[in-house]
Scaffold this active site. Structure first.
Site, PDB file in Angstrom:
ATOM      1  N   HIS A 144       0.830  -1.204   0.000  1.00  0.00           N
ATOM      2  CA  HIS A 144       0.000   0.000   0.000  1.00  0.00           C
ATOM      3  C   HIS A 144       0.867   1.257   0.000  1.00  0.00           C
ATOM      4  O   HIS A 144       0.680   2.170  -0.803  1.00  0.00           O
ATOM      5  CB  HIS A 144      -0.921  -0.038   1.224  1.00  0.00           C
ATOM      6  CG  HIS A 144      -1.811   1.156   1.343  1.00  0.00           C
ATOM      7  ND1 HIS A 144      -1.477   2.257   2.097  1.00  0.00           N
ATOM      8  CD2 HIS A 144      -3.003   1.420   0.775  1.00  0.00           C
ATOM      9  CE1 HIS A 144      -2.446   3.146   2.001  1.00  0.00           C
ATOM     10  NE2 HIS A 144      -3.385   2.666   1.210  1.00  0.00           N
ATOM     11  N   ARG A 250      -6.393   5.316 -12.121  1.00  0.00           N
ATOM     12  CA  ARG A 250      -6.987   4.368 -11.176  1.00  0.00           C
ATOM     13  C   ARG A 250      -8.050   5.076 -10.353  1.00  0.00           C
ATOM     14  O   ARG A 250      -7.736   5.942  -9.540  1.00  0.00           O
ATOM     15  CB  ARG A 250      -5.909   3.798 -10.253  1.00  0.00           C
ATOM     16  CG  ARG A 250      -5.036   2.763 -10.949  1.00  0.00           C
ATOM     17  CD  ARG A 250      -3.741   2.564 -10.193  1.00  0.00           C
ATOM     18  NE  ARG A 250      -2.924   3.766 -10.297  1.00  0.00           N
ATOM     19  CZ  ARG A 250      -1.606   3.816 -10.108  1.00  0.00           C
ATOM     20  NH1 ARG A 250      -0.954   2.725  -9.808  1.00  0.00           N
ATOM     21  NH2 ARG A 250      -0.949   4.943 -10.229  1.00  0.00           N
ATOM     22  N   GLU A 446      -4.053  -8.791 -17.731  1.00  0.00           N
ATOM     23  CA  GLU A 446      -3.256  -8.983 -16.518  1.00  0.00           C
ATOM     24  C   GLU A 446      -3.451 -10.376 -15.940  1.00  0.00           C
ATOM     25  O   GLU A 446      -2.874 -10.726 -14.912  1.00  0.00           O
ATOM     26  CB  GLU A 446      -3.611  -7.923 -15.474  1.00  0.00           C
ATOM     27  CG  GLU A 446      -5.096  -7.779 -15.224  1.00  0.00           C
ATOM     28  CD  GLU A 446      -5.461  -6.554 -14.375  1.00  0.00           C
ATOM     29  OE1 GLU A 446      -4.638  -6.082 -13.598  1.00  0.00           O
ATOM     30  OE2 GLU A 446      -6.606  -6.075 -14.513  1.00  0.00           O
ATOM     31  N   GLY A 467      -1.376  -5.041 -18.102  1.00  0.00           N
ATOM     32  CA  GLY A 467      -1.125  -4.717 -16.703  1.00  0.00           C
ATOM     33  C   GLY A 467      -0.039  -5.659 -16.221  1.00  0.00           C
ATOM     34  O   GLY A 467      -0.315  -6.690 -15.621  1.00  0.00           O
ATOM     35  N   THR A 468       1.209  -5.293 -16.516  1.00  0.00           N
ATOM     36  CA  THR A 468       2.293  -6.263 -16.309  1.00  0.00           C
ATOM     37  C   THR A 468       2.671  -6.453 -14.849  1.00  0.00           C
ATOM     38  O   THR A 468       3.385  -7.395 -14.541  1.00  0.00           O
ATOM     39  CB  THR A 468       3.537  -5.898 -17.143  1.00  0.00           C
ATOM     40  OG1 THR A 468       3.820  -4.514 -16.927  1.00  0.00           O
ATOM     41  CG2 THR A 468       3.304  -6.167 -18.597  1.00  0.00           C
ATOM     42  N   ASN A 469       2.204  -5.585 -13.949  1.00  0.00           N
ATOM     43  CA  ASN A 469       2.438  -5.892 -12.525  1.00  0.00           C
ATOM     44  C   ASN A 469       1.691  -7.174 -12.165  1.00  0.00           C
ATOM     45  O   ASN A 469       2.282  -8.131 -11.672  1.00  0.00           O
ATOM     46  CB  ASN A 469       1.936  -4.763 -11.617  1.00  0.00           C
ATOM     47  CG  ASN A 469       2.706  -3.478 -11.794  1.00  0.00           C
ATOM     48  OD1 ASN A 469       3.743  -3.451 -12.440  1.00  0.00           O
ATOM     49  ND2 ASN A 469       2.198  -2.410 -11.208  1.00  0.00           N
ATOM     50  N   ASP A 470       0.396  -7.174 -12.410  1.00  0.00           N
ATOM     51  CA  ASP A 470      -0.392  -8.359 -12.066  1.00  0.00           C
ATOM     52  C   ASP A 470      -0.076  -9.524 -12.995  1.00  0.00           C
ATOM     53  O   ASP A 470      -0.073 -10.672 -12.562  1.00  0.00           O
ATOM     54  CB  ASP A 470      -1.893  -8.041 -12.127  1.00  0.00           C
ATOM     55  CG  ASP A 470      -2.396  -7.492 -10.796  1.00  0.00           C
ATOM     56  OD1 ASP A 470      -1.540  -7.145  -9.955  1.00  0.00           O
ATOM     57  OD2 ASP A 470      -3.613  -7.410 -10.598  1.00  0.00           O
ATOM     58  N   CYS A 533       0.613  -0.603 -19.106  1.00  0.00           N
ATOM     59  CA  CYS A 533       0.494   0.387 -18.047  1.00  0.00           C
ATOM     60  C   CYS A 533       1.046  -0.119 -16.723  1.00  0.00           C
ATOM     61  O   CYS A 533       0.867   0.492 -15.683  1.00  0.00           O
ATOM     62  CB  CYS A 533      -0.953   0.848 -17.889  1.00  0.00           C
ATOM     63  SG  CYS A 533      -2.063  -0.489 -17.399  1.00  0.00           S
TER      64      CYS A 533
END
Lengths: 581, 581
Positions: A144, A250, A446, A467-470, A533
């Site tokens: 967070h 977001r 993602e 969404g390459t983080n997820d 993103c």
């Protein structure tokens, strides 16, 4: 010396000696330089006709530009590093240590504050916003604290496991150093360093040469560059740094602000449809005004808005906190009719509500489009807010291009259902307003299944944004919060992984999935807009890969937009050289 | 009638009337029948020369065989269904309601017990084992209760959200029915039904005809059929039902047994390497004797043993429970020097330890091979136990084929590192014992990245086993525990998904990944053995798909082995028909 510099076409370090009146040149190598100097030298050499623009573009390492875009600790200063955590949000900050967010929110109005917390949650947002920087003992690069700090451009060192916080005593210890509340510390969110005292800072400057170099990069690059921005302030910063649109806005970050969170909690805890709708009605004008601000800031450039994504329990107090309060009140034996008793009853209800919503693995639970399918009212409000904002500006003669992004799609039917439903809302709002705006509907990629079935998903999506983080989390089966603290660093140290895949895109695994996704989707919808993103959108090596698989744009945090513009140009140059071979 | 049955080559229902001394045949259709009757009719018709063996194989629906393999509630009985949960582990059970595991462990010794819990955790294992069946209010098809119950062949209804348990009052309510401790209930783990009172049960029988039909299926099928078994009892059951090997032996289930869990907890909470090694030394002979029992039961057939997989905190008490105990003791104000004070101190230490280990998303955290890379001592003990067991039996002239399976590999380097390390242990044990056994090293494919890079992973794996439970979770981005309770049923009801992908393999997404994995791996290692050990290994449609992509075997729970044998035969028949076209 001039002749040597002309020969090597670069600024050189020369070593020489004079013996018996003769000049001996002992050594000659490319001079070391700061990023600022590298930019100035490259641009000047083009102006002197020594190198061409393409060579100037290749002379500057994009990642070095980061130095120029945030306050930095003066490299000449002597500092005392007492601990090291994750470089969670770039830039340096100096301030007095405060351990409670509520206090930080007050003290921060008059003095520089560094908020120091074991970890943060939505209750801390106010305190974070009032601080110069944030230091947490736990949590990874997507904790967070890290995500919110990056969003706000707030320097942050996260997961600094070597500090031990004693909240009761209002101290933290790092090795044998004890830091008390009110003591000055400095943090460097670009390196993860935590220092005792007030380190001297250097402010960022965007020079004329820097602007020139970036304009040359823009001539060469094929990839568009957008920014991730969740509020008008970030959108303005993004525009200033040359973003050609917003690639990720977001919407839930707007929910976390202090005047809104109680309404969001009312909405979540509503027992009737009517109560929920009342809360949503209060949120509608607030969200609408956010969107108006962002559209205005972007002056007609496209804005991709992601509908609500996190699980609802993220907006509620943490289960463990409420549990502890309830157990404590019960143990003290409260008497019916007293305020404590009422508090106990209220907390017990809250505990039950959170108990019903909490999840074993929230990352893989009821969030994204799943949430919108189960509770359609929230996204309907959001789409209404977007189109009311867009119509208002359009009627003022302003250009707006909203792109509605539905997150976490794994099966085409999720997208199909929600798009039909939400496009209905959009059309209704435009009809009510008597106005037509240009819009698109698309989805984030993602979830591996969405990439694997991209030919089907593309039938209902006008754009994809990776969404390459997820996608990295699901493709590796890594929870970033857990992995970065518990084993990922060890993996990199042991060379099991070459780099942290959350920083630089894993081409062999995640990249293979992305390439497959592109190859399957384009034949179905040749004009589909493809972007990225995730945080990789600001990483030079990942940008190169995005160029290679033929994406249309990358999107990254506003402060990385100049880095992305240069990296995209270098990727295009490298590609051209490859082709000429 | 005989002529009609010969014509249709099936047992028929005839409707007829006799009017004016003439027989009128009004209607004639294929007769409805129980699974037992279907098997008998099919076999008899072959014996009468009416149909051939292949047709007999196709005449029986594999999933109907489930009726024949577990106790069932007499379909003629009148029962009062008071609630419905997830059919988490097949079979029916009748017993007295008990709410506490410790009590169930005692009462269960003399009386039939149904354990009713909000959810279960390792502390409940003893009570579960002493019960006839388990009913939980929360949790999905992979919740602790469901997985353990299936492993033990114990009927279980899980996630029965419509019952409200009042542990203090020792009652649960379902609608307006209140059930007290000691009341009889019946549960049906094949349907999810919960009934008031003692429903009459029918015991399973494997008839001679059933054996005959299965032997015909074995002649036709191309797929091998193995079983998932974690202990000698299940292994014997698997052998009896015709399993050609063990496809998945989960070693950590052995850790949960009551005499072992305290040692496992000592190992996890050990503060020094020495303490940890002491605990491991106690576990070594216990694990070794488990493996000896399993090898013996399988009489020389291959046994695939998966090394420890779950995160270590799963073996500890739950964080919330310890937190509540600590807060309670603190609120009561314990006095130094008293036993309560000592308890508080001890619980505070435990809380700190769990706090340091708990994870945001345990499914995606420090488990599987990641755990073994960080704490190699545990798997080294396990491999030593496996090879000491294998050598002991080999010296007695018995045949053993251990296959060591390293779970949760996402990158080839994880497998490479662990294999080198563990093959070293294996060779050392064999050298110590002066004995050579045939063994293999391989991995589970349960992370998308492993499937995407299967060509690289295959270089170090002699076999792959698709762990389609986890592969479905990661490919869809679903946490099964959360999804099944919160939205998956809605998805199926709304036809967003055609079926629950945890029951029937998702061919378009997960299946595409499996096919890609097979196509990339086989050229690298043509003799690689490919199997599946997720629950899909016992599902007829999924078995058909496994046949189509050319796997070597499926592995399922012992009770589903006959179903898998028949389904594999039907897949081979369908494939032959396809090819003949």
């Amino acid at each position: 010396a001039k002749r040597l510099e002309n020969h090597y076409r670069d600024a050189m370090d020369l070593e020489f000696t004079i013996e018996k009146n003769r000049l001996f040149i002992l050594q000659c190598r490319v001079g070391k330089r700061t990023a600022g100097a590298a930019v100035r030298i490259a641009v000047e050499m083009v102006q002197e006709g020594l190198i061409d623009k393409v060579e100037a573009i290749n002379r500057v390492r994009p990642q070095d530009l980061d130095q120029l875009l945030h306050p930095q600790i003066d490299p000449k200063a002597e500092v005392k590093v007492i601990a090291k955590g994750l470089p969670a949000s770039p830039g340096a900050a100096v301030g007095k240590v405060i351990f409670e967010s509520a206090e930080a929110a007050v003290v921060g109005l008059s003095e520089p504050v560094i908020l120091v917390r074991p970890e943060t949650n939505p209750d801390d947002i106010r305190g974070m916003l009032a601080s110069k920087g944030v230091l947490t003992a736990r949590g990874g690069m997507t904790s967070h604290a890290a995500v919110v700090a990056r969003g706000f451009g707030l320097p942050c060192v996260a997961g600094c496991e070597s500090i031990v916080i004693d909240e009761a005593a209002k101290t933290f210890t790092a090795g044998d150093v004890v830091v008390h509340e009110g003591d000055f510390i400095s943090i460097d969110g670009s390196t993860g360093n935590v220092m005792l005292g007030q380190a001297p800072l250097i402010e960022p400057t965007i020079t004329a040469e820097f602007q020139t170099l970036l304009s040359w990069a823009d001539e060469v690059r094929k990839l568009g560059v957008r920014a991730n921005a969740d509020n008008p302030k970030d959108a303005r910063k993004a525009f200033e740094f040359g973003a050609e649109g917003i690639g990720l806005c977001r919407t839930e970050h707007m929910f976390f602000e202090k005047d809104r969170l109680p309404v969001v909690q009312d909405m979540i805890l509503a027992k009737t449809k009517e109560d929920r709708q009342n809360a949503l009605n209060k949120l509608l004008p607030v969200q609408q005004s956010d969107f108006e601000g962002i559209f205005e800031a972007m002056q007609g450039r496209p804005v991709t808005i992601r509908l609500i994504d996190p699980p609802l329990h993220e907006f509620l107090p943490r289960y463990e906190h409420v549990l502890a309060r309830v157990v404590d009140l019960r143990a003290r034996g409260v008497v019916p009719g007293t305020p404590s008793y009422e508090l106990l009853e209220q907390q017990e209800h809250l505990l039950d509500a959170i108990e019903g919503m909490r999840e074993a693995n929230p990352m893989l639970g009821l969030r994204g489009c799943r949430l919108s399918i189960v509770f359609p009212e929230i996204v309907e409000m959001q789409v209404r807010a977007i189109f009311q904002a867009a119509c208002k500006l359009a009627k003022q003669g302003k250009e707006v291009h909203p792109e509605i992004m539905i997150p976490l799609v794994g099966h085409v039917n999720e997208l199909k259902l929600l798009r039909e439903q939400l496009e209905g809302v959009a059309k209704q709002v435009m009809q009510e307003a008597g106005c037509q705006v240009d819009y698109k509907f698309g989805t984030m990629i993602e979830i591996p299944r969405a990439a694997l079935t991209s030919d089907k998903v593309a039938e209902f999506a006008e754009f994809f944004s990776f969404g390459t983080n997820d996608l990295t989390q699901t493709t590796f089966g890594f929870s970033r919060d857990d992995a970065e603290g518990k084993f990922l660093q060890k993996y990199v140290d042991m060379k099991i992984l070459p780099v942290n895949p959350f920083e630089t895109l894993d081409r062999d695994g995640v990249g293979k999935l992305m390439r497959l996704c592109v190859e399957q989707a384009r034949p179905v919808r040749p004009d589909i807009k493809l972007g990225i993103c995730g945080e990789h959108g600001g990483d030079p090596s990942s940008i190169e890969f995005c160029h290679q698989i033929g994406l249309n744009y990358v999107s990254c945090s506003p402060y990385r937009v100049p880095i992305a513009r240069l990296a995209a140009a270098q990727a295009a140059v490298a590609d051209g050289v490859e082709r000429d071979k």
